[in-house]
Scaffold this motif. Structure first.
Motif, PDB file in Angstrom:
ATOM      1  N   LEU A   1      81.599 -82.872 -51.077  1.00  0.00           N
ATOM      2  CA  LEU A   1      82.833 -82.133 -50.853  1.00  0.00           C
ATOM      3  C   LEU A   1      82.645 -80.620 -50.972  1.00  0.00           C
ATOM      4  CD1 LEU A   1      85.342 -84.420 -52.780  1.00  0.00           C
ATOM      5  CD2 LEU A   1      84.974 -84.285 -50.314  1.00  0.00           C
ATOM      6  N   GLU A   2      81.470 -80.193 -51.425  1.00  0.00           N
ATOM      7  CA  GLU A   2      81.218 -78.768 -51.575  1.00  0.00           C
ATOM      8  C   GLU A   2      81.223 -78.047 -50.239  1.00  0.00           C
ATOM      9  OE1 GLU A   2      77.641 -78.190 -53.781  1.00  0.00           O
ATOM     10  OE2 GLU A   2      78.484 -79.100 -55.589  1.00  0.00           O
ATOM     11  N   GLY A   3      80.940 -78.766 -49.163  1.00  0.00           N
ATOM     12  CA  GLY A   3      80.919 -78.164 -47.837  1.00  0.00           C
ATOM     13  C   GLY A   3      82.271 -77.616 -47.415  1.00  0.00           C
ATOM     14  N   ILE A   4      83.339 -78.182 -47.956  1.00  0.00           N
ATOM     15  CA  ILE A   4      84.683 -77.685 -47.648  1.00  0.00           C
ATOM     16  C   ILE A   4      84.800 -76.226 -48.074  1.00  0.00           C
ATOM     17  CG2 ILE A   4      87.133 -77.918 -48.224  1.00  0.00           C
ATOM     18  CD1 ILE A   4      86.577 -80.946 -48.555  1.00  0.00           C
ATOM     19  N   PHE A   5      84.315 -75.922 -49.268  1.00  0.00           N
ATOM     20  CA  PHE A   5      84.390 -74.547 -49.765  1.00  0.00           C
ATOM     21  C   PHE A   5      83.289 -73.680 -49.165  1.00  0.00           C
ATOM     22  CE2 PHE A   5      86.457 -77.026 -53.116  1.00  0.00           C
ATOM     23  CZ  PHE A   5      87.646 -76.334 -53.215  1.00  0.00           C
TER      24      PHE A   5
ATOM     25  N   PRO B   1      77.703 -76.180 -61.465  1.00  0.00           N
ATOM     26  CA  PRO B   1      78.471 -75.047 -60.936  1.00  0.00           C
ATOM     27  C   PRO B   1      79.646 -75.502 -60.075  1.00  0.00           C
ATOM     28  CG  PRO B   1      76.418 -75.285 -59.743  1.00  0.00           C
ATOM     29  CD  PRO B   1      76.388 -76.287 -60.863  1.00  0.00           C
ATOM     30  N   LEU B   2      80.720 -74.718 -60.121  1.00  0.00           N
ATOM     31  CA  LEU B   2      81.854 -74.966 -59.236  1.00  0.00           C
ATOM     32  C   LEU B   2      81.422 -74.712 -57.797  1.00  0.00           C
ATOM     33  CD1 LEU B   2      83.512 -74.853 -61.887  1.00  0.00           C
ATOM     34  CD2 LEU B   2      85.231 -73.626 -60.612  1.00  0.00           C
ATOM     35  N   PRO B   3      82.069 -75.343 -56.842  1.00  0.00           N
ATOM     36  CA  PRO B   3      81.681 -75.141 -55.441  1.00  0.00           C
ATOM     37  C   PRO B   3      82.191 -73.829 -54.843  1.00  0.00           C
ATOM     38  CG  PRO B   3      83.457 -76.725 -55.560  1.00  0.00           C
ATOM     39  CD  PRO B   3      83.067 -76.400 -56.975  1.00  0.00           C
ATOM     40  N   VAL B   4      82.777 -72.970 -55.664  1.00  0.00           N
ATOM     41  CA  VAL B   4      83.198 -71.640 -55.232  1.00  0.00           C
ATOM     42  C   VAL B   4      82.728 -70.622 -56.260  1.00  0.00           C
ATOM     43  CG1 VAL B   4      85.187 -72.292 -53.840  1.00  0.00           C
ATOM     44  CG2 VAL B   4      85.478 -71.974 -56.265  1.00  0.00           C
TER      45      VAL B   4
END
Length: 173
Positions: free
Chosen positions: A55-59, A77-80
């Protein structure tokens, strides 16, 4: 000349100027947009906590996602990045703030130019090596940009709403 943040609704014999922030529907739009940005922050936390890296690709479409520039939860790490988190938070706060506060259009425009310049200076100073990876400067500049930009996005969304709902009586100034 009518400032750009006003719209005119023709009513009967005359026209009436109304500030966009005063309508109840406009307030709901502002609260809904604030909720969406808070939801983005919550979603990024959820992605980090649950470990759903797919789901990191969304960000990734809007953020560089350099892990050394991201907050971490339990080492994940957070995806943003820090700046994006604070931009989202600034947008959420700003969309709520500008529902109730009517800033001077010249001042808010100058503030937008100033905070963008401040963010560019932050990027430039880091690039030139004056300092390296200060989370607090990223957080501050991100929050200020998000807060200031939210005024203009809210105006645009409300104007779009009124244009669609008042096709016969809406006059764009």
């Amino acid at each position: 000349m009518v400032p750009g943040f006003l719209f005119v609704i023709a009513e009967g014999k005359g026209a009436k100027e109304t500030y966009l922030m005063e309508s109840n529907k406009g307030r709901w739009i502002g609260f809904a947009i604030s909720g969406c940005f808070l939801g983005l922050i919550a979603f990024s936390l959820l992605v980090a906590v649950t470990g759903h890296s797919e789901l990191e690709g969304i960000f990734g479409m809007v953020c560089h996602q350099f892990t050394d520039r991201c907050y971490s939860i339990g080492g994940v790490p957070l995806p943003v990045c820090v700046r994006c988190v604070w931009i989202y938070f600034g947008l959420a706060c700003g969309h709520t703030l500008f529902i109730f506060w009517k800033p001077n259009p010249d001042r808010i425009t100058k503030a937008l130019i100033g905070v963008i310049a401040l963010m560019l200076l932050d990027v430039l100073f880091e690039f030139l090596g004056f300092y390296h990876n200060w989370f607090w400067t990223r957080a501050l500049t991100g929050f200020l940009v998000g807060l200031t930009v939210s005024h203009f996005t809210l105006l645009g969304l409300r104007e779009l709403y009124f244009e669609f709902t008042n096709t016969k009586s809406y006059v764009r100034s």
